[in-house]
Design a protein around this motif. Structure first.
Motif, PDB file in Angstrom:
ATOM      1  N   GLU A  89      -8.212 -16.783  -6.199  1.00 14.02           N
ATOM      2  CA  GLU A  89      -6.910 -17.244  -6.771  1.00 14.02           C
ATOM      3  C   GLU A  89      -5.937 -15.755  -6.726  1.00 14.02           C
ATOM      4  N   PRO A  90      -6.607 -14.635  -6.948  1.00 14.92           N
ATOM      5  CA  PRO A  90      -5.662 -13.395  -6.744  1.00 14.92           C
ATOM      6  C   PRO A  90      -5.312 -13.135  -5.200  1.00 14.92           C
ATOM      7  N   LEU A  91      -6.139 -13.643  -4.424  1.00 20.95           N
ATOM      8  CA  LEU A  91      -5.537 -13.530  -2.850  1.00 20.95           C
ATOM      9  C   LEU A  91      -4.642 -14.626  -2.565  1.00 20.95           C
ATOM     10  N   GLY A  92      -4.472 -15.610  -3.344  1.00 19.31           N
ATOM     11  CA  GLY A  92      -3.410 -16.686  -3.148  1.00 19.31           C
ATOM     12  C   GLY A  92      -2.035 -16.099  -3.532  1.00 19.31           C
ATOM     13  N   ARG A  93      -2.338 -15.041  -4.739  1.00 20.33           N
ATOM     14  CA  ARG A  93      -0.863 -14.430  -5.310  1.00 20.33           C
ATOM     15  C   ARG A  93      -0.726 -13.195  -4.318  1.00 20.33           C
ATOM     16  N   MET A  94      -1.621 -12.633  -3.400  1.00 16.11           N
ATOM     17  CA  MET A  94      -1.382 -11.420  -2.708  1.00 16.11           C
ATOM     18  C   MET A  94      -1.364 -10.420  -3.431  1.00 16.11           C
ATOM     19  N   ILE A  95      -2.048 -10.506  -4.666  1.00 19.83           N
ATOM     20  CA  ILE A  95      -2.302  -8.884  -5.689  1.00 19.83           C
ATOM     21  C   ILE A  95      -2.841  -7.827  -4.702  1.00 19.83           C
ATOM     22  N   ALA A  96      -2.037  -6.702  -4.779  1.00 20.52           N
ATOM     23  CA  ALA A  96      -2.450  -5.649  -3.791  1.00 20.52           C
ATOM     24  C   ALA A  96      -4.047  -5.295  -4.068  1.00 20.52           C
ATOM     25  N   GLU A  97      -4.384  -5.187  -5.231  1.00 17.56           N
ATOM     26  CA  GLU A  97      -5.815  -4.798  -5.529  1.00 17.56           C
ATOM     27  C   GLU A  97      -6.781  -5.726  -4.742  1.00 17.56           C
ATOM     28  N   ALA A  98      -6.487  -6.850  -4.932  1.00 15.14           N
ATOM     29  CA  ALA A  98      -7.527  -7.905  -4.532  1.00 15.14           C
ATOM     30  C   ALA A  98      -7.535  -7.833  -2.815  1.00 15.14           C
ATOM     31  N   VAL A  99      -6.528  -7.783  -2.477  1.00 12.43           N
ATOM     32  CA  VAL A  99      -6.231  -7.657  -0.925  1.00 12.43           C
ATOM     33  C   VAL A  99      -6.858  -6.598  -0.609  1.00 12.43           C
ATOM     34  N   GLU A 100      -6.544  -5.341  -0.813  1.00 13.13           N
ATOM     35  CA  GLU A 100      -7.130  -3.904  -0.543  1.00 13.13           C
ATOM     36  C   GLU A 100      -8.825  -4.175  -0.325  1.00 13.13           C
ATOM     37  N   ALA A 101      -9.135  -4.705  -1.692  1.00 19.68           N
ATOM     38  CA  ALA A 101     -10.792  -4.929  -1.590  1.00 19.68           C
ATOM     39  C   ALA A 101     -11.372  -5.534  -0.688  1.00 19.68           C
ATOM     40  N   VAL A 102     -10.654  -6.541  -0.187  1.00 18.73           N
ATOM     41  CA  VAL A 102     -11.162  -7.317   0.750  1.00 18.73           C
ATOM     42  C   VAL A 102     -11.019  -6.625   2.125  1.00 18.73           C
ATOM     43  N   ILE A 103      -9.908  -5.997   2.628  1.00 13.98           N
ATOM     44  CA  ILE A 103      -9.577  -5.428   3.809  1.00 13.98           C
ATOM     45  C   ILE A 103     -10.430  -4.275   4.023  1.00 13.98           C
ATOM     46  N   VAL A 104     -10.610  -3.335   3.245  1.00 10.42           N
ATOM     47  CA  VAL A 104     -11.128  -1.952   3.601  1.00 10.42           C
ATOM     48  C   VAL A 104     -12.429  -2.129   3.962  1.00 10.42           C
ATOM     49  N   PRO A 105     -13.426  -2.873   3.316  1.00 15.70           N
ATOM     50  CA  PRO A 105     -14.818  -3.005   3.968  1.00 15.70           C
ATOM     51  C   PRO A 105     -14.587  -3.598   5.380  1.00 15.70           C
ATOM     52  N   LEU A 106     -13.676  -4.313   5.659  1.00 19.87           N
ATOM     53  CA  LEU A 106     -13.564  -5.121   7.170  1.00 19.87           C
ATOM     54  C   LEU A 106     -13.238  -3.909   8.186  1.00 19.87           C
ATOM     55  N   MET A 107     -12.628  -3.009   7.653  1.00 19.59           N
ATOM     56  CA  MET A 107     -12.114  -2.044   8.697  1.00 19.59           C
ATOM     57  C   MET A 107     -12.955  -1.223   9.413  1.00 19.59           C
ATOM     58  N   ALA A 108     -14.181  -1.294   8.908  1.00 23.04           N
ATOM     59  CA  ALA A 108     -15.195  -0.564   9.575  1.00 23.04           C
ATOM     60  C   ALA A 108     -15.558  -1.037  11.033  1.00 23.04           C
ATOM     61  N   GLY A 109     -14.997  -2.311  11.126  1.00 25.10           N
ATOM     62  CA  GLY A 109     -15.165  -2.831  12.529  1.00 25.10           C
ATOM     63  C   GLY A 109     -13.997  -2.916  13.344  1.00 25.10           C
ATOM     64  N   TYR A 110     -12.884  -2.238  12.948  1.00 24.01           N
ATOM     65  CA  TYR A 110     -11.505  -2.271  13.560  1.00 24.01           C
ATOM     66  C   TYR A 110     -11.015  -1.062  13.690  1.00 24.01           C
ATOM     67  N   ASP A 111     -10.042  -0.973  14.601  1.00 24.23           N
ATOM     68  CA  ASP A 111      -9.510   0.329  14.934  1.00 24.23           C
ATOM     69  C   ASP A 111      -8.140   0.507  14.543  1.00 24.23           C
ATOM     70  N   ALA A 112      -7.438  -0.724  14.139  1.00 27.89           N
ATOM     71  CA  ALA A 112      -6.149  -0.797  13.715  1.00 27.89           C
ATOM     72  C   ALA A 112      -5.967  -2.068  13.006  1.00 27.89           C
ATOM     73  N   LEU A 113      -5.069  -1.602  11.753  1.00 29.11           N
ATOM     74  CA  LEU A 113      -4.565  -3.044  11.067  1.00 29.11           C
ATOM     75  C   LEU A 113      -3.244  -3.157  11.149  1.00 29.11           C
ATOM     76  N   LEU A 114      -2.743  -4.239  11.489  1.00 25.18           N
ATOM     77  CA  LEU A 114      -1.358  -4.673  11.661  1.00 25.18           C
ATOM     78  C   LEU A 114      -0.619  -5.642  10.574  1.00 25.18           C
ATOM     79  N   VAL A 115       0.362  -5.421   9.929  1.00 24.74           N
ATOM     80  CA  VAL A 115       0.799  -6.307   8.743  1.00 24.74           C
ATOM     81  C   VAL A 115       2.176  -6.357   8.781  1.00 24.74           C
ATOM     82  N   PRO A 116       2.414  -7.663   8.796  1.00 24.28           N
ATOM     83  CA  PRO A 116       4.066  -7.832   8.901  1.00 24.28           C
ATOM     84  C   PRO A 116       4.676  -7.136   7.616  1.00 24.28           C
TER      85      PRO A 116
END
Length: 315
Positions: free
Chosen positions: A63-90
């Motif tokens: 539900e927080p991700l459905g609202r795009m609440i920044a804290e919830a979004v950050e909590a998902v993305i940051v661990p994923l970035m271990a496998g990526y060199d760049a994050l692109l966001v509109p």
């Protein structure tokens, strides 16, 4: 170089800002994954899987991700970035909200409003309200980039067949609680994606006049409605109508500016439109410097005349 693109969607369908951000990502790498964050967003994930050039789609829901609440979004993305060199966001309201948090957690600088990718470390972005472009080079190991979608041509939304991987990541928003949101519901096209935009300025004088002049013209030609910051600050139009440096950046096929003088902040949000028509009784208004067609006239006579001609043409 692996790139993660965060999808922009309404939990049902992808917005074309996603396709344009993928286009920017393709200038960096052909290893592109798309992250769909939402609540009940399976159909958006399936749509992302069809984008040409996408390697894999990651789906995280809550539900927080459905609202795009920044804290919830950050909590998902940051661990994923271990496998990526760049994050692109509109570079949308949501993207501008959570991207800085991700950059801070990764201890890197954010590259904002990128309009051109030169190479893996070099990017072009506007400054001074779009009146100049600067080329920046980042030596950060991981790049966090917000992309100005209007600067890129959308990739094909069909032709891909990427697998969809559902994430079990936590969707909590530490320290944040969703209280309420008020959505403006309209049958008109969405401002950020519309092919035609009709915008009104402070010269209209009142909210009643704004509705009486701008909205019938927009409905006549199937356009979205926009407004200058001055008109929004005066209460003539809601905040989500605002076009400009502190509002929405648009680049429609046709932009009609009615009673807008053309302050630098407004021009920053619409000067990339393919055709600009300006209607203003002040022949020296700055808007005429960027307009393809200028009509020096009072809107009170110009708009009725325009509506009459549209009626004759069967529009």
């Amino acid at each position: 170089m692996a790139v993660l693109v965060v999808a922009d969607h309404d939990n049902q369908a992808l917005r074309d800002t996603t396709l344009k951000t993928v286009a920017a990502a393709q200038s960096l790498s052909n290893e592109i994954d798309v992250l769909v964050l939402g609540h009940g967003a399976e159909s958006a994930a399936q749509a992302a899987a069809k984008i040409a050039g996408v390697r894999k789609v990651l789906l995280a829901e809550g539900e927080p991700l459905g609202r795009m609440i920044a804290e919830a979004v950050e909590a998902v993305i940051v661990p994923l970035m271990a496998g990526y060199d760049a994050l692109l966001v509109p570079s949308t309201s949501a993207g501008k909200n959570f991207a800085p948090r991700v950059a801070a957690k990764l201890d890197v600088m954010q590259l904002s409003d990128v309009v051109q990718v030169v190479d893996a470390e070099t990017f072009v972005r506007p400054i001074y309200a779009g009146n100049a472009l600067e080329t920046v080079r980042s030596s950060d190991a991981k790049k966090v980039i917000t992309v100005r979608p209007t600067a890129f041509k959308a990739v094909a939304g069909e032709g891909g067949s990427a697998p969809v991987e559902r994430l079990s990541a936590s969707a909590e928003a530490p320290g944040t609680r969703f209280v309420n949101e008020e959505m403006v519901v309209s049958d008109r096209p969405e401002l950020g994606a519309a092919k035609i935009v009709v915008s009104g300025g402070r010269a209209l004088g009142s909210a009643e006049e704004f509705r009486a002049v701008i909205e019938p013209l927009a409905d006549k030609i199937g356009a979205a409605v926009g407004a200058s910051r001055a008109a929004v600050d005066a209460g003539y139009a809601p905040n989500d109508y605002q076009v400009g440096q502190t509002g929405k950046v648009v680049a429609p096929d046709l932009y009609i500016a009615v009673g807008i003088s053309g302050a630098i902040q407004h021009l920053a949000g619409m000067k990339d439109s393919k055709v600009i028509v300006a209607i203003n009784k002040d022949a020296d208004a700055p808007i005429f410097q960027v307009a393809d067609y200028g009509w020096v006239a009072d809107y009170k006579t110009a708009i009725p005349a325009l509506m009459e001609e549209l009626g004759k043409s069967g529009k």
